[in-house]
Scaffold this active site. Structure first.
Site, PDB file in Angstrom:
ATOM      1  N   ARG A  61      -8.593  -0.210   8.398  1.00 17.03           N
ATOM      2  CA  ARG A  61      -9.830   0.520   8.164  1.00 17.03           C
ATOM      3  C   ARG A  61     -10.073   1.591   9.217  1.00 17.03           C
ATOM      4  O   ARG A  61     -11.201   1.752   9.696  1.00 17.03           O
ATOM      5  CB  ARG A  61     -11.021  -0.439   8.128  1.00 17.03           C
ATOM      6  CG  ARG A  61     -10.944  -1.433   6.992  1.00 17.03           C
ATOM      7  CD  ARG A  61     -12.284  -2.025   6.691  1.00 17.03           C
ATOM      8  NE  ARG A  61     -13.068  -1.025   6.001  1.00 17.03           N
ATOM      9  CZ  ARG A  61     -13.829  -1.272   4.932  1.00 17.03           C
ATOM     10  NH1 ARG A  61     -13.920  -2.471   4.456  1.00 17.03           N
ATOM     11  NH2 ARG A  61     -14.511  -0.323   4.363  1.00 17.03           N
ATOM     12  N   CYS A  62      -9.013   2.286   9.598  1.00 17.30           N
ATOM     13  CA  CYS A  62      -9.197   3.447  10.468  1.00 17.30           C
ATOM     14  C   CYS A  62      -7.917   4.251  10.438  1.00 17.30           C
ATOM     15  O   CYS A  62      -6.897   3.772   9.992  1.00 17.30           O
ATOM     16  CB  CYS A  62      -9.505   3.041  11.896  1.00 17.30           C
ATOM     17  SG  CYS A  62      -8.077   2.518  12.848  1.00 17.30           S
ATOM     18  N   GLU A  96     -12.477   4.614   5.711  1.00 13.99           N
ATOM     19  CA  GLU A  96     -12.752   3.685   6.798  1.00 13.99           C
ATOM     20  C   GLU A  96     -13.718   4.213   7.837  1.00 13.99           C
ATOM     21  O   GLU A  96     -13.934   3.586   8.853  1.00 13.99           O
ATOM     22  CB  GLU A  96     -11.494   3.180   7.465  1.00 13.99           C
ATOM     23  CG  GLU A  96     -10.263   3.972   7.682  1.00 13.99           C
ATOM     24  CD  GLU A  96      -9.357   4.177   6.511  1.00 13.99           C
ATOM     25  OE1 GLU A  96      -9.249   5.349   6.134  1.00 13.99           O
ATOM     26  OE2 GLU A  96      -8.733   3.239   6.011  1.00 13.99           O
ATOM     27  N   GLN A 100       0.831  -1.211   0.000  1.00 12.91           N
ATOM     28  CA  GLN A 100       0.000   0.000   0.000  1.00 12.91           C
ATOM     29  C   GLN A 100       0.862   1.257   0.000  1.00 12.91           C
ATOM     30  O   GLN A 100       0.334   2.356  -0.129  1.00 12.91           O
ATOM     31  CB  GLN A 100      -0.887   0.019   1.259  1.00 12.91           C
ATOM     32  CG  GLN A 100      -1.873  -1.124   1.335  1.00 12.91           C
ATOM     33  CD  GLN A 100      -2.668  -1.142   2.617  1.00 12.91           C
ATOM     34  OE1 GLN A 100      -2.843  -2.206   3.191  1.00 12.91           O
ATOM     35  NE2 GLN A 100      -3.178  -0.018   3.075  1.00 12.91           N
TER      36      GLN A 100
HETATM   37  O1  CDP Z   1      -6.998   6.492   1.363  1.00 15.18           O
HETATM   38  P1  CDP Z   1      -8.190   5.760   0.844  1.00 15.18           P
HETATM   39  O2  CDP Z   1      -8.304   5.777  -0.644  1.00 15.18           O
HETATM   40  O3  CDP Z   1      -8.362   4.414   1.429  1.00 15.18           O
HETATM   41  O4  CDP Z   1      -9.486   6.520   1.439  1.00 15.18           O
HETATM   42  P2  CDP Z   1     -10.224   7.839   0.930  1.00 15.18           P
HETATM   43  O5  CDP Z   1      -9.251   8.881   0.573  1.00 15.18           O
HETATM   44  O6  CDP Z   1     -11.219   8.168   1.971  1.00 15.18           O
HETATM   45  O7  CDP Z   1     -10.984   7.404  -0.394  1.00 15.18           O
HETATM   46  C1  CDP Z   1     -11.683   6.201  -0.613  1.00 15.18           C
HETATM   47  C2  CDP Z   1     -12.399   6.314  -1.950  1.00 15.18           C
HETATM   48  O8  CDP Z   1     -13.535   7.171  -1.809  1.00 15.18           O
HETATM   49  C3  CDP Z   1     -11.522   6.931  -3.038  1.00 15.18           C
HETATM   50  O9  CDP Z   1     -11.752   6.406  -4.303  1.00 15.18           O
HETATM   51  C4  CDP Z   1     -11.920   8.394  -2.960  1.00 15.18           C
HETATM   52  O10 CDP Z   1     -11.578   9.154  -4.015  1.00 15.18           O
HETATM   53  C5  CDP Z   1     -13.445   8.300  -2.670  1.00 15.18           C
HETATM   54  N1  CDP Z   1     -13.893   9.504  -1.968  1.00 15.18           N
HETATM   55  C6  CDP Z   1     -14.780  10.369  -2.586  1.00 15.18           C
HETATM   56  O11 CDP Z   1     -15.218  10.093  -3.701  1.00 15.18           O
HETATM   57  N2  CDP Z   1     -15.167  11.527  -1.936  1.00 15.18           N
HETATM   58  C7  CDP Z   1     -14.715  11.820  -0.689  1.00 15.18           C
HETATM   59  N3  CDP Z   1     -15.089  12.947  -0.081  1.00 15.18           N
HETATM   60  C8  CDP Z   1     -13.839  10.943  -0.044  1.00 15.18           C
HETATM   61  C9  CDP Z   1     -13.427   9.786  -0.727  1.00 15.18           C
END
Ligand code: CDP
Length: 793
Positions: free
Chosen positions: A373-374, A743, A226
């Site tokens: 997941r956090c 998460e 990751q």
């Molecule tokens: O770091 P990680 O990708 O696990 O988590 P994240 O940044 O929270 O995003 C998870 C997925 O949700 C990604 O594809 C983001 O682009 C999408 N996302 C979104 O569409 N809108 C947000 N406000 C937050 C996340």
């Protein structure tokens, strides 16, 4: 783009706010994914690892002669051999040391003892059985409480100066102010609970293929990582290889959930073996290896106390936490924080004082402490405060929803500095909770609950309101092993107007290839289908600390917006040249550059892209590309209000979820469909944790939970239906107003499920049952409870 809940681009551009179908799914549903085990390199050998059956013991002798003699075995590697290259031990993400292959002792069941490299994976596996290890069995330490008792065997006797099993002691907050608040409190309410050990259990286990060319010095390592860039740097430091010669390729990942952040011994052994043998070496974990030896999460024992007025106003929080770290302290977390971001435990409530005291202890269990997941231990924190507030409501005879509304940080208090130093950026908690209450029909449910009790039925209504802290993090505070937790985006627009975006983060199934393209589409008006997103190859992407702890959107998403804006500024100058106007007069909307006041005079982003390589203003550098490294000014603070309704069978303790209403606020949603998918996954995990999922150890230190018959993953059959709601309070400092969400639902939901079950039997005097709430545990708690009349609710 202006910060808004609604898409401002048309569907054919597909910017922020559109539920664009995931680009990556075209290859996944067609069986064309490119996972680690799909890779076959010429001359590739296969490695298998011998693991200790003994949780704690000396290694008296290892006889590898029979294994070495087996046809097809190329090499048998032991710790003794690695020690000759100074590779028997490696540093962990939290600055401890971890054995690569055991030399002196084994310290947990499943620890790496030897490795076989063979021409075929089955031969490698067979040869493991021919290795004879003479262990001198030592007593196993299976709990952190036992570990810290005087006279307990010293687990890390390899460490100079280590005289006890204490890993760390760390505190946050103001002890004097907290003690003073407790001294003047009308009431003190406390709870002790354990958030049990759990495992990320991604569909694809961990693995690597190391391909080291001794002649050129080039090391190409395909790895389920990751955080490929950070791993490259750690590899350079550990193995002493020049960093420019190390290329980490992290292909499609079948889930990660924090499990694929650390450096595992298998990666190091495979790399050393490839270097010595001169051929590529592949190592893929089995499911059991994954569950018993790599990156667990949680395992926090927590005591929380609230100082309260008789009216239910919180005055202060006091927390003591003891964590079970396993045999090596290998939490993947920011250097400064010894217990992750657990000190965000003050939650969504406004009170002036808190003190959080944390200790970690070595035990004879696998190491881990990953951000599963956090964001670094916030799940444990959120669970404790939400269980505690619920308990306080019962003790004071106040409705649990009213208790929360009475103590919430109010919208006008943001930015809000918490008593442990977090600066919450934005939020409207009362609106969120009220919206969830309306959706579930809270008042009517409370009436039904009373009537049901009169009929001998048990109905429970559980609330959890969580606040996360994601997007680690600002360089002034956040680093891992000294590497600042920034991230980056590189954008290149080709002459035909098509673009390629390269990122330092690495998707594991979250849909980055779609959402990050949507940010570029939104900023520049290039259709989302014209943008390719590349991640996971350190030779071809800019540096970054990787994807975990929901940091991709807050950091890499911001970097993407910023680099798009940089290119947008240059594009405006080119457009001005094409339109024979002043750069300051050029406006950009949906991919069209026009002169302010005369929208009929316009050129497209595609025209500008071509001009960037063919027709530039005098003196301007050719090309349309750039890179941006983003250092966030703060974390972002997504939050949510979850309400679960359960029916508990009074005869058996079996509980069933009747409703699950989940309101999430992650600021501006880039792709609402993907956000909902992320929330569904987290809610399912919260349900799994509270109802069935459990890794335990017997008193000898044997791990129970080494397969999916013991470690239960919920299927669609058991999983409840979810009703999703949202509000949108954008992050004020994020360029597109987005907060992470990856998460959140895992952080928020376990307490909601547990609170619901406890709520059904709280009138009997039950205040706590540790997860998972197996029916016999619920039933026993009911039998043992002193029957009381619960006020309020
Ligand atoms: O770091 P990680 O990708 O696990 O988590 P994240 O940044 O929270 O995003 C998870 C997925 O949700 C990604 O594809 C983001 O682009 C999408 N996302 C979104 O569409 N809108 C947000 N406000 C937050 C996340």
């Amino acid at each position: 783009m202006a910060i808004t809940e609604k898409p401002s681009t048309p569907p054919e551009i597909g910017g922020i706010g559109h539920s664009v179908r995931r680009h990556e799914d075209d290859r996944f549903v067609a069986g064309q994914g490119n996972f680690l085990d799909d890779h076959v390199l010429p001359g590739m050998l296969h490695m298998a690892i011998l693991r200790s059956p003994v949780p704690h013991g000396t290694i008296n002798a290892i006889d590898t002669s029979a294994a070495t003699a087996l046809d097809g075995v190329v090499a048998v590697v032991t710790g003794e051999l690695l020690a000759q290259y100074n590779l028997a031990w490696m540093p962990t993400m939290s600055g401890d040391t971890q054995a690569v292959l055991a030399t002196d002792k084994v310290r947990f069941q499943g620890q790496e003892v030897a490795a076989v490299v063979a021409t075929d994976p089955y031969i490698a596996q067979d040869a493991l059985e021919l290795i004879d290890v003479d262990y001198g069995v030592l007593p196993a330490v299976t709990s952190p409480q036992q570990s810290l008792e005087s006279g307990t065997v010293l687990i890390r006797d390899d460490k100079e100066g280590q005289t006890s099993n204490l890993v760390y002691e760390w505190e946050s907050g103001d002890v004097a102010a907290t003690d003073a608040a407790f001294a003047r409190a009308d009431r003190v309410v406390s709870i002790e609970t354990h958030y049990p050990r759990s495992h990320p259990a991604p569909l694809e286990t961990c693995g690597c293929i190391a391909d080291v060319n001794a002649t050129t010095g080039q090391a190409t390592i395909y790895m389920t990582s990751q955080a490929p860039h950070a791993i490259r740097t750690v590899f350079a430091m550990v193995a002493g290889l020049p960093e420019q010669n190390i290329r980490i390729i992290s292909p499609d990942l079948g889930g990660g959930f924090g499990n694929k952040v650390p450096v595992y011994p298998g990666y190091v052994v495979a790399t050393a073996a490839s270097l010595v043998i001169g051929k590529p070496v592949k190592w893929i974990e089995t499911r059991t290896e994954n569950l018993i030896s790599t990156g667990f999460a949680r395992d926090y024992y927590m005591k929380g106390e609230l100082a309260l007025t008789n009216e239910g106003k919180i005055l202060a929080l006091r927390v003591q936490m003891l964590s079970d770290q396993g045999a090596f302290y290998s939490d993947a977390q920011p250097t400064k924080f010894r217990a992750g971001l657990f000190h965000v435990v003050t939650g969504s409530y406004d009170y002036p004082a808190a003190h959080v005291a944390c200790r970690g202890a070595y035990t004879n269990k696998a190491p881990g402490g990953v951000a599963y997941r956090c964001s670094f231990r916030i799940t444990e924190a959120s669970y404790l405060i939400e269980r505690l507030v619920q308990t306080a409501a019962y003790e004071l005879g106040i409705d649990p929803a009213e208790m929360r509304l009475k103590n919430f940080i109010q919208p006008e208090q943001f930015p809000y500095t918490s008593p442990t130093g977090f600066v919450y950026d934005s939020g409207d908690y009362p609106t969120a909770l009220r919206k969830a209450m309306d959706a579930v029909g809270y008042e009517a449910l409370r009436v039904e609950q009373q009537q049901a009790r009169a009929q001998g039925r048990l109905v429970g209504i559980g609330i959890a309101h969580f606040t996360e802290a994601v997007g680690a993090g600002p360089s002034k505070t956040y680093d891992i092993l000294g590497l600042k937790m920034i991230d980056s985006a590189e954008l290149r627009i080709h002459p035909t107007g098509k673009a390629i975006l390269k990122l330092g983060v690495k998707t594991q199934g979250q849909g980055h290839e779609t959402t990050f393209a949507q940010i570029v589409a939104d900023e520049l008006g290039i259709p989302v289908t014209d943008i390719k997103v590349v991640e996971g190859d350190t030779d071809n992407t800019p540096y970054g600390l990787g994807t975990y702890a929901s940091r991709s959107t807050p950091i890499a998403g911001a970097a993407t917006a910023m680099v798009s804006r940089k290119l947008g500024d240059k594009a405006k100058q080119i457009a001005a040249h094409l339109l024979e106007a002043a750069g300051a007069d050029i406006e950009l909307e949906n991919g069209a550059f026009s002169v302010r006041g005369t929208p009929s005079r316009s050129v497209t982003i595609q025209d500008v892209a071509l001009a960037a390589y063919t027709n530039l203003p005098e003196g301007m550098e050719y090309g349309l590309e750039g890179v941006h490294y983003y250092d966030p000014p703060n974390l972002t603070y997504p939050y949510g209000s979850y309400i679960v309704v359960v029916d508990v069978d009074a005869e058996t303790g079996v509980w069933k979820v009747r409703r699950m209403v989940a309101l999430d606020d992650c600021g501006v949603r880039i792709n609402p469909m993907i956000v909902e998918g992320q929330i569904h996954g987290g809610l399912t995990e919260g349900f799994a944790k509270s109802s069935m999922q459990w890794i335990t150890f017997d008193e000898d230190g044997n791990c129970i939970g080494s397969n999916f018959m013991d470690y239960l993953i919920p299927t669609a059959w058991e999983t409840p239906r979810f009703e999703l709601l949202e509000t949108c309070v954008p992050s004020p400092h994020h360029p597109i107003g987005a907060k992470g969400v990856g998460e959140s639902a895992t952080v928020g939901s376990p307490a909601a499920y547990v609170n619901a079950v406890i709520d059904a039997i709280a009138h009997l005097g039950v205040r706590n049952i540790d997860m998972p709430l197996l029916p016999d545990r619920v039933w026993s708690a009911m039998q043992a409870a002193p029957v009381q009349q619960r006020a309020g609710g």
